[in-house]
Scaffold this motif. Structure first.
Motif, PDB file in Angstrom:
ATOM      1  N   THR A   1      43.301  18.873   6.054  1.00  0.00           N
ATOM      2  CA  THR A   1      43.450  17.500   6.716  1.00  0.00           C
ATOM      3  C   THR A   1      43.971  16.872   5.549  1.00  0.00           C
ATOM      4  OG1 THR A   1      41.936  17.643   8.327  1.00  0.00           O
ATOM      5  CG2 THR A   1      42.708  15.294   7.472  1.00  0.00           C
ATOM      6  N   GLU A   2      45.306  16.196   5.538  1.00  0.00           N
ATOM      7  CA  GLU A   2      46.166  15.555   4.664  1.00  0.00           C
ATOM      8  C   GLU A   2      45.684  14.097   4.565  1.00  0.00           C
ATOM      9  OE1 GLU A   2      50.588  14.737   4.163  1.00  0.00           O
ATOM     10  OE2 GLU A   2      50.226  16.816   3.324  1.00  0.00           O
ATOM     11  N   HIS A   3      45.111  13.455   3.567  1.00  0.00           N
ATOM     12  CA  HIS A   3      44.695  12.012   3.680  1.00  0.00           C
ATOM     13  C   HIS A   3      45.792  11.340   2.451  1.00  0.00           C
ATOM     14  CE1 HIS A   3      41.119  13.190   5.669  1.00  0.00           C
ATOM     15  NE2 HIS A   3      40.982  14.290   4.840  1.00  0.00           N
ATOM     16  N   THR A   4      46.398  10.324   3.012  1.00  0.00           N
ATOM     17  CA  THR A   4      47.198   9.596   2.063  1.00  0.00           C
ATOM     18  C   THR A   4      46.427   8.292   1.616  1.00  0.00           C
ATOM     19  OG1 THR A   4      49.430  10.174   2.957  1.00  0.00           O
ATOM     20  CG2 THR A   4      49.512   8.386   1.676  1.00  0.00           C
ATOM     21  N   LEU A   5      45.993   8.174   0.216  1.00  0.00           N
ATOM     22  CA  LEU A   5      45.183   7.121   0.014  1.00  0.00           C
ATOM     23  C   LEU A   5      46.083   6.188  -0.870  1.00  0.00           C
ATOM     24  CD1 LEU A   5      42.365   9.397  -1.707  1.00  0.00           C
ATOM     25  CD2 LEU A   5      42.615   8.660   0.655  1.00  0.00           C
ATOM     26  N   THR A   6      45.785   4.942  -0.444  1.00  0.00           N
ATOM     27  CA  THR A   6      46.503   3.821  -1.240  1.00  0.00           C
ATOM     28  C   THR A   6      45.267   3.008  -2.100  1.00  0.00           C
ATOM     29  OG1 THR A   6      45.784   2.425   0.667  1.00  0.00           O
ATOM     30  CG2 THR A   6      48.186   3.297   0.670  1.00  0.00           C
ATOM     31  N   PRO A   7      45.763   2.148  -2.888  1.00  0.00           N
ATOM     32  CA  PRO A   7      44.680   1.448  -3.762  1.00  0.00           C
ATOM     33  C   PRO A   7      43.467   1.040  -2.856  1.00  0.00           C
ATOM     34  CG  PRO A   7      46.944   0.625  -4.393  1.00  0.00           C
ATOM     35  CD  PRO A   7      47.061   1.495  -3.149  1.00  0.00           C
ATOM     36  N   GLY A   8      42.087   1.372  -3.612  1.00  0.00           N
ATOM     37  CA  GLY A   8      40.998   1.167  -3.124  1.00  0.00           C
ATOM     38  C   GLY A   8      40.492   2.557  -2.144  1.00  0.00           C
ATOM     39  N   GLY A   9      41.574   3.463  -1.950  1.00  0.00           N
ATOM     40  CA  GLY A   9      41.156   4.670  -1.271  1.00  0.00           C
ATOM     41  C   GLY A   9      40.277   5.384  -2.192  1.00  0.00           C
ATOM     42  N   PHE A  10      39.482   6.427  -1.625  1.00  0.00           N
ATOM     43  CA  PHE A  10      38.790   7.260  -2.263  1.00  0.00           C
ATOM     44  C   PHE A  10      38.349   8.588  -1.342  1.00  0.00           C
ATOM     45  CE2 PHE A  10      35.744   4.783   0.367  1.00  0.00           C
ATOM     46  CZ  PHE A  10      34.906   5.518   0.811  1.00  0.00           C
ATOM     47  N   ALA A  11      37.925   9.622  -2.011  1.00  0.00           N
ATOM     48  CA  ALA A  11      37.828  10.993  -1.370  1.00  0.00           C
ATOM     49  C   ALA A  11      36.885  11.541  -2.251  1.00  0.00           C
ATOM     50  CB  ALA A  11      39.202  11.795  -1.408  1.00  0.00           C
ATOM     51  N   TYR A  12      35.812  12.190  -1.472  1.00  0.00           N
ATOM     52  CA  TYR A  12      34.807  13.043  -2.158  1.00  0.00           C
ATOM     53  C   TYR A  12      34.880  14.437  -1.786  1.00  0.00           C
ATOM     54  CZ  TYR A  12      30.187  15.449  -2.983  1.00  0.00           C
ATOM     55  OH  TYR A  12      29.266  16.136  -3.115  1.00  0.00           O
ATOM     56  N   ALA A  13      34.829  15.313  -2.614  1.00  0.00           N
ATOM     57  CA  ALA A  13      35.015  16.828  -2.300  1.00  0.00           C
ATOM     58  C   ALA A  13      34.011  17.522  -2.713  1.00  0.00           C
ATOM     59  CB  ALA A  13      36.387  17.391  -3.108  1.00  0.00           C
ATOM     60  N   PRO A  14      33.202  18.085  -2.067  1.00  0.00           N
ATOM     61  CA  PRO A  14      32.040  18.851  -2.155  1.00  0.00           C
ATOM     62  C   PRO A  14      32.425  20.198  -3.184  1.00  0.00           C
ATOM     63  CG  PRO A  14      32.017  18.304   0.021  1.00  0.00           C
ATOM     64  CD  PRO A  14      33.426  18.157  -0.660  1.00  0.00           C
ATOM     65  N   ALA A  15      31.356  20.595  -3.914  1.00  0.00           N
ATOM     66  CA  ALA A  15      31.551  21.766  -4.723  1.00  0.00           C
ATOM     67  C   ALA A  15      31.981  22.787  -3.761  1.00  0.00           C
ATOM     68  CB  ALA A  15      30.278  21.842  -5.767  1.00  0.00           C
ATOM     69  N   GLY A  16      32.862  23.563  -4.298  1.00  0.00           N
ATOM     70  CA  GLY A  16      33.116  24.929  -3.677  1.00  0.00           C
ATOM     71  C   GLY A  16      34.425  24.956  -2.549  1.00  0.00           C
ATOM     72  N   ILE A  17      34.655  23.726  -2.285  1.00  0.00           N
ATOM     73  CA  ILE A  17      35.714  23.661  -1.238  1.00  0.00           C
ATOM     74  C   ILE A  17      37.089  23.780  -1.847  1.00  0.00           C
ATOM     75  CG2 ILE A  17      34.187  22.255   0.230  1.00  0.00           C
ATOM     76  CD1 ILE A  17      36.562  19.890  -0.145  1.00  0.00           C
ATOM     77  N   GLU A  18      37.954  24.243  -1.115  1.00  0.00           N
ATOM     78  CA  GLU A  18      39.364  24.105  -1.419  1.00  0.00           C
ATOM     79  C   GLU A  18      40.055  22.703  -1.325  1.00  0.00           C
ATOM     80  OE1 GLU A  18      41.630  27.187   0.029  1.00  0.00           O
ATOM     81  OE2 GLU A  18      40.586  28.895  -0.738  1.00  0.00           O
ATOM     82  N   TRP A  19      40.721  22.109  -2.353  1.00  0.00           N
ATOM     83  CA  TRP A  19      41.257  21.030  -2.048  1.00  0.00           C
ATOM     84  C   TRP A  19      42.490  20.716  -3.236  1.00  0.00           C
ATOM     85  CZ3 TRP A  19      40.450  16.374  -5.363  1.00  0.00           C
ATOM     86  CH2 TRP A  19      39.764  16.733  -6.386  1.00  0.00           C
ATOM     87  N   SER A  20      43.502  19.919  -2.590  1.00  0.00           N
ATOM     88  CA  SER A  20      44.426  19.793  -3.631  1.00  0.00           C
ATOM     89  C   SER A  20      44.910  18.189  -3.450  1.00  0.00           C
ATOM     90  CB  SER A  20      45.704  20.524  -2.893  1.00  0.00           C
ATOM     91  OG  SER A  20      46.128  20.221  -1.817  1.00  0.00           O
ATOM     92  N   VAL A  21      45.751  17.745  -4.618  1.00  0.00           N
ATOM     93  CA  VAL A  21      46.074  16.503  -4.709  1.00  0.00           C
ATOM     94  C   VAL A  21      47.546  16.434  -5.203  1.00  0.00           C
ATOM     95  CG1 VAL A  21      45.074  16.466  -7.153  1.00  0.00           C
ATOM     96  CG2 VAL A  21      45.301  14.341  -6.046  1.00  0.00           C
ATOM     97  N   GLY A  22      48.125  15.463  -4.812  1.00  0.00           N
ATOM     98  CA  GLY A  22      49.570  15.265  -5.077  1.00  0.00           C
ATOM     99  C   GLY A  22      50.127  13.864  -4.965  1.00  0.00           C
TER     100      GLY A  22
END
Length: 278
Positions: free
Chosen positions: A115-136
Protein backbone atom coordinates in the motif's frame (compact mmCIF):
# COMPACT_ATOMS: atom_id res chain seq x y z
CA UNK A 1 -0.81 -1.55 -5.52
CA UNK A 2 -3.23 0.32 -3.25
CA UNK A 3 -2.65 4.06 -2.90
CA UNK A 4 -3.85 6.42 -0.19
CA UNK A 5 -3.27 10.14 -0.08
CA UNK A 6 -3.43 11.90 3.25
CA UNK A 7 -4.71 15.49 3.46
CA UNK A 8 -2.39 18.47 3.24
CA UNK A 9 -2.03 20.78 6.21
CA UNK A 10 -1.02 24.40 6.54
CA UNK A 11 0.40 23.89 10.05
CA UNK A 12 3.97 25.17 10.40
CA UNK A 13 6.66 22.58 11.10
CA UNK A 14 10.20 23.92 11.18
CA UNK A 15 12.68 22.04 9.00
CA UNK A 16 16.36 22.84 8.35
CA UNK A 17 17.44 23.75 4.83
CA UNK A 18 21.19 23.58 5.38
CA UNK A 19 23.70 26.12 4.17
CA UNK A 20 26.70 27.47 6.08
CA UNK A 21 27.09 30.53 8.31
CA UNK A 22 29.14 33.40 6.96
CA UNK A 23 32.75 34.01 8.00
CA UNK A 24 31.60 37.09 9.95
CA UNK A 25 29.18 35.18 12.21
CA UNK A 26 30.10 34.65 15.85
CA UNK A 27 30.77 31.10 17.05
CA UNK A 28 28.53 31.57 20.10
CA UNK A 29 25.49 29.27 20.11
CA UNK A 30 23.31 27.29 22.50
CA UNK A 31 24.62 23.75 21.96
CA UNK A 32 24.98 21.83 25.26
CA UNK A 33 26.00 18.24 26.00
CA UNK A 34 25.77 16.94 29.57
CA UNK A 35 25.33 13.54 31.19
CA UNK A 36 21.65 14.32 31.78
CA UNK A 37 20.65 16.01 28.52
CA UNK A 38 21.76 17.35 25.13
CA UNK A 39 20.63 20.54 23.38
CA UNK A 40 21.14 20.76 19.60
CA UNK A 41 20.06 24.24 18.42
CA UNK A 42 18.80 24.70 14.91
CA UNK A 43 21.68 27.03 14.08
CA UNK A 44 24.17 24.16 14.03
CA UNK A 45 22.21 22.11 11.48
CA UNK A 46 24.38 23.24 8.59
CA UNK A 47 25.65 21.42 5.50
CA UNK A 48 28.88 20.44 7.21
CA UNK A 49 27.16 18.18 9.78
CA UNK A 50 25.00 16.14 7.40
CA UNK A 51 25.35 12.38 6.93
CA UNK A 52 24.77 10.07 3.97
CA UNK A 53 22.90 6.81 4.62
CA UNK A 54 23.77 3.59 2.71
CA UNK A 55 20.95 2.38 0.46
CA UNK A 56 19.47 5.87 -0.01
CA UNK A 57 19.72 8.00 -3.15
CA UNK A 58 19.66 11.82 -3.36
CA UNK A 59 19.36 11.98 0.41
CA UNK A 60 21.16 13.60 3.30
CA UNK A 61 20.41 13.63 7.02
CA UNK A 62 21.08 15.48 10.24
CA UNK A 63 21.58 12.83 12.94
CA UNK A 64 20.13 14.23 16.16
CA UNK A 65 20.55 11.23 18.42
CA UNK A 66 21.86 7.69 18.49
CA UNK A 67 22.65 5.32 21.38
CA UNK A 68 25.99 6.35 22.87
CA UNK A 69 27.80 5.74 26.15
CA UNK A 70 26.76 8.40 28.63
CA UNK A 71 23.74 9.39 26.54
CA UNK A 72 20.29 8.15 25.61
CA UNK A 73 20.46 4.42 24.89
CA UNK A 74 17.13 3.29 23.42
CA UNK A 75 16.70 5.16 20.13
CA UNK A 76 18.12 7.01 17.14
CA UNK A 77 16.55 10.12 15.61
CA UNK A 78 17.36 12.04 12.43
CA UNK A 79 16.02 14.75 10.16
CA UNK A 80 16.12 13.29 6.64
CA UNK A 81 16.03 15.37 3.46
CA UNK A 82 15.14 13.55 0.24
CA UNK A 83 15.45 15.33 -3.11
CA UNK A 84 12.83 14.74 -5.85
CA UNK A 85 13.29 11.24 -7.20
CA UNK A 86 15.32 10.12 -4.19
CA UNK A 87 14.62 7.66 -1.40
CA UNK A 88 15.24 4.04 -0.49
CA UNK A 89 13.66 0.67 -1.27
CA UNK A 90 15.26 -0.75 1.92
CA UNK A 91 15.47 2.12 4.43
CA UNK A 92 15.88 -0.03 7.54
CA UNK A 93 19.07 -2.15 7.54
CA UNK A 94 18.24 -4.02 10.79
CA UNK A 95 15.26 -6.39 10.86
CA UNK A 96 14.85 -6.04 14.63
CA UNK A 97 14.39 -2.25 14.43
CA UNK A 98 11.05 -0.43 14.10
CA UNK A 99 10.65 3.01 12.54
CA UNK A 100 8.46 6.10 12.72
CA UNK A 101 8.49 8.94 10.19
CA UNK A 102 6.86 12.37 10.56
CA UNK A 103 6.79 14.75 7.59
CA UNK A 104 7.90 18.34 8.21
CA UNK A 105 7.60 19.70 4.66
CA UNK A 106 7.22 18.46 1.10
CA UNK A 107 5.60 15.15 0.16
CA UNK A 108 6.84 11.69 1.09
CA UNK A 109 5.65 8.39 -0.35
CA UNK A 110 5.81 5.49 2.10
CA UNK A 111 4.93 2.00 0.89
CA UNK A 112 4.08 -0.76 3.36
CA UNK A 113 2.62 -4.20 2.59
CA UNK A 114 1.86 -3.15 -1.00
CA UNK A 115 0.00 0.00 0.00
CA UNK A 116 1.40 3.34 -1.09
CA UNK A 117 0.76 6.31 1.20
CA UNK A 118 1.49 9.89 0.16
CA UNK A 119 2.25 11.86 3.31
CA UNK A 120 2.04 15.65 3.44
CA UNK A 121 3.23 17.86 6.34
CA UNK A 122 1.87 16.45 9.60
CA UNK A 123 1.63 12.98 8.05
CA UNK A 124 3.22 10.04 9.82
CA UNK A 125 3.84 6.32 9.37
CA UNK A 126 4.90 3.61 11.82
CA UNK A 127 6.69 0.56 10.38
CA UNK A 128 6.94 -2.46 12.71
CA UNK A 129 10.25 -4.28 12.94
CA UNK A 130 10.85 -6.89 10.25
CA UNK A 131 8.38 -5.68 7.62
CA UNK A 132 9.33 -4.61 4.11
CA UNK A 133 8.78 -0.92 3.49
CA UNK A 134 10.14 1.79 1.24
CA UNK A 135 10.22 5.57 1.10
CA UNK A 136 10.57 8.00 -1.79
CA UNK A 137 9.93 11.53 -2.99
CA UNK A 138 7.85 11.72 -6.16
CA UNK A 139 7.11 15.42 -5.70
CA UNK A 140 8.77 18.47 -7.21
CA UNK A 141 10.32 19.81 -4.00
CA UNK A 142 12.62 18.27 -1.36
CA UNK A 143 10.89 16.32 1.39
CA UNK A 144 12.10 16.67 4.98
CA UNK A 145 10.97 14.40 7.77
CA UNK A 146 11.81 13.09 11.21
CA UNK A 147 12.89 9.44 11.36
CA UNK A 148 12.87 7.69 14.73
CA UNK A 149 14.34 4.18 15.06
CA UNK A 150 14.23 1.80 18.02
CA UNK A 151 15.14 -1.83 18.58
CA UNK A 152 11.74 -3.46 19.17
CA UNK A 153 11.12 -5.22 22.47
CA UNK A 154 8.61 -8.05 21.79
CA UNK A 155 5.83 -8.84 24.25
CA UNK A 156 4.13 -12.24 24.16
CA UNK A 157 0.59 -12.04 22.77
CA UNK A 158 0.99 -8.58 21.18
CA UNK A 159 1.88 -7.72 17.57
CA UNK A 160 2.11 -4.11 16.33
CA UNK A 161 0.50 -3.08 13.06
CA UNK A 162 1.41 -0.46 10.48
CA UNK A 163 -0.06 2.91 11.51
CA UNK A 164 -0.48 5.76 9.02
CA UNK A 165 -2.22 9.10 9.53
CA UNK A 166 -1.93 12.84 9.93
CA UNK A 167 -1.68 14.57 13.29
CA UNK A 168 -4.28 17.14 12.23
CA UNK A 169 -6.89 14.37 12.06
CA UNK A 170 -6.34 13.29 15.68
CA UNK A 171 -8.24 14.95 18.53
CA UNK A 172 -5.73 16.19 21.13
CA UNK A 173 -6.17 15.24 24.77
CA UNK A 174 -6.15 18.14 27.21
CA UNK A 175 -4.05 17.73 30.32
CA UNK A 176 -6.22 17.83 33.48
CA UNK A 177 -6.69 21.24 35.06
CA UNK A 178 -5.21 23.22 32.14
CA UNK A 179 -8.40 24.37 30.38
CA UNK A 180 -6.97 22.82 27.20
CA UNK A 181 -3.94 25.12 27.14
CA UNK A 182 -1.63 22.08 27.47
CA UNK A 183 -2.68 19.19 25.23
CA UNK A 184 -1.21 16.08 23.66
CA UNK A 185 -1.81 14.51 20.24
CA UNK A 186 -1.02 10.80 20.45
CA UNK A 187 -0.10 9.16 17.14
CA UNK A 188 0.44 5.69 18.64
CA UNK A 189 -2.07 4.40 21.18
CA UNK A 190 -0.29 4.48 24.58
CA UNK A 191 -2.76 1.90 25.94
CA UNK A 192 -1.84 -0.68 23.29
CA UNK A 193 1.02 -2.79 24.67
CA UNK A 194 1.99 -3.91 21.16
CA UNK A 195 3.86 -0.60 20.82
CA UNK A 196 7.01 -0.03 22.87
CA UNK A 197 7.39 3.64 21.94
CA UNK A 198 5.14 6.66 22.27
CA UNK A 199 5.26 9.44 19.65
CA UNK A 200 3.17 12.49 20.49
CA UNK A 201 2.85 16.14 19.62
CA UNK A 202 2.68 18.35 22.70
CA UNK A 203 1.05 21.77 22.38
CA UNK A 204 1.26 24.67 24.84
CA UNK A 205 -0.62 27.89 24.33
CA UNK A 206 1.34 31.06 25.22
CA UNK A 207 1.93 31.21 28.96
CA UNK A 208 1.08 27.55 29.63
CA UNK A 209 3.52 25.55 31.75
CA UNK A 210 4.55 22.12 32.93
CA UNK A 211 4.03 23.02 36.60
CA UNK A 212 6.40 20.45 38.11
CA UNK A 213 9.73 18.84 37.29
CA UNK A 214 8.87 15.57 35.57
CA UNK A 215 11.33 12.88 36.67
CA UNK A 216 10.78 9.38 35.31
CA UNK A 217 12.40 6.36 33.71
CA UNK A 218 11.54 7.12 30.06
CA UNK A 219 14.16 8.56 27.71
CA UNK A 220 12.97 11.44 25.55
CA UNK A 221 13.64 13.04 22.19
CA UNK A 222 11.98 16.45 21.67
CA UNK A 223 12.03 18.27 18.32
CA UNK A 224 10.59 21.79 18.46
CA UNK A 225 8.04 22.28 15.67
CA UNK A 226 6.75 25.78 16.39
CA UNK A 227 7.19 28.71 18.77
CA UNK A 228 9.57 29.10 21.68
CA UNK A 229 9.86 28.35 25.39
CA UNK A 230 12.16 28.19 28.39
CA UNK A 231 12.88 24.58 29.35
CA UNK A 232 14.03 23.34 32.75
CA UNK A 233 16.56 20.52 32.29
CA UNK A 234 18.16 19.09 35.42
CA UNK A 235 19.36 22.26 37.26
CA UNK A 236 19.40 24.50 34.18
CA UNK A 237 16.95 26.78 32.37
CA UNK A 238 17.47 26.61 28.59
CA UNK A 239 15.81 28.73 25.89
CA UNK A 240 14.47 26.71 22.96
CA UNK A 241 12.80 27.64 19.68
CA UNK A 242 11.38 25.94 16.61
CA UNK A 243 14.04 23.71 15.03
CA UNK A 244 15.91 22.95 18.27
CA UNK A 245 16.28 19.40 19.58
CA UNK A 246 16.56 17.96 23.09
CA UNK A 247 17.68 14.47 24.06
CA UNK A 248 16.92 13.58 27.70
CA UNK A 249 18.35 10.64 29.61
CA UNK A 250 16.24 8.60 32.00
CA UNK A 251 15.21 10.51 35.14
CA UNK A 252 16.38 13.91 33.85
CA UNK A 253 14.07 16.48 35.55
CA UNK A 254 12.14 18.53 32.99
CA UNK A 255 9.58 21.33 32.92
CA UNK A 256 8.85 24.33 30.72
CA UNK A 257 7.23 27.75 30.30
CA UNK A 258 5.80 28.52 26.85
CA UNK A 259 6.55 32.03 25.61
CA UNK A 260 6.10 34.16 22.52
CA UNK A 261 2.99 35.10 20.54
CA UNK A 262 2.27 31.65 19.05
CA UNK A 263 1.73 28.16 20.36
CA UNK A 264 4.77 26.17 21.45
CA UNK A 265 4.69 22.68 19.90
CA UNK A 266 7.12 19.78 19.79
CA UNK A 267 7.33 16.23 18.50
CA UNK A 268 7.95 13.95 21.48
CA UNK A 269 9.45 10.48 21.44
CA UNK A 270 9.61 8.45 24.62
CA UNK A 271 10.43 4.81 25.14
CA UNK A 272 8.24 2.25 26.92
CA UNK A 273 10.14 0.08 29.36
CA UNK A 274 8.88 -3.51 29.18
CA UNK A 275 10.81 -4.48 32.27
CA UNK A 276 13.54 -3.20 34.53
CA UNK A 277 16.68 -5.31 34.14
CA UNK A 278 19.37 -5.34 36.83
Amino acid sequence: MTRTRLPATSAPYYAPHGGLPTQTDLLTDRAIVTEAYTVIPRGVLSDIVTSVFPGWTDTRAWVLNRPVAGGATTFAQSIVEVAPGGGSSTPEPQTEVEGFVFVLDGELTVTTAGTEHTLTPGGFAYAPAGIEWSVGNSGAQPSRFQWIRKRYEPLAGFTPNVVVGNERDIEPTAMPGTDGKWRTTRMLDPQDLAYDMHVNIVTFEPGAVIPFAETHVMEHGLYMLEGKAVYRLNDDWVEVEAGDYLSLRAFCPQACYAGGPSNFRYLLYKDVNRQILL
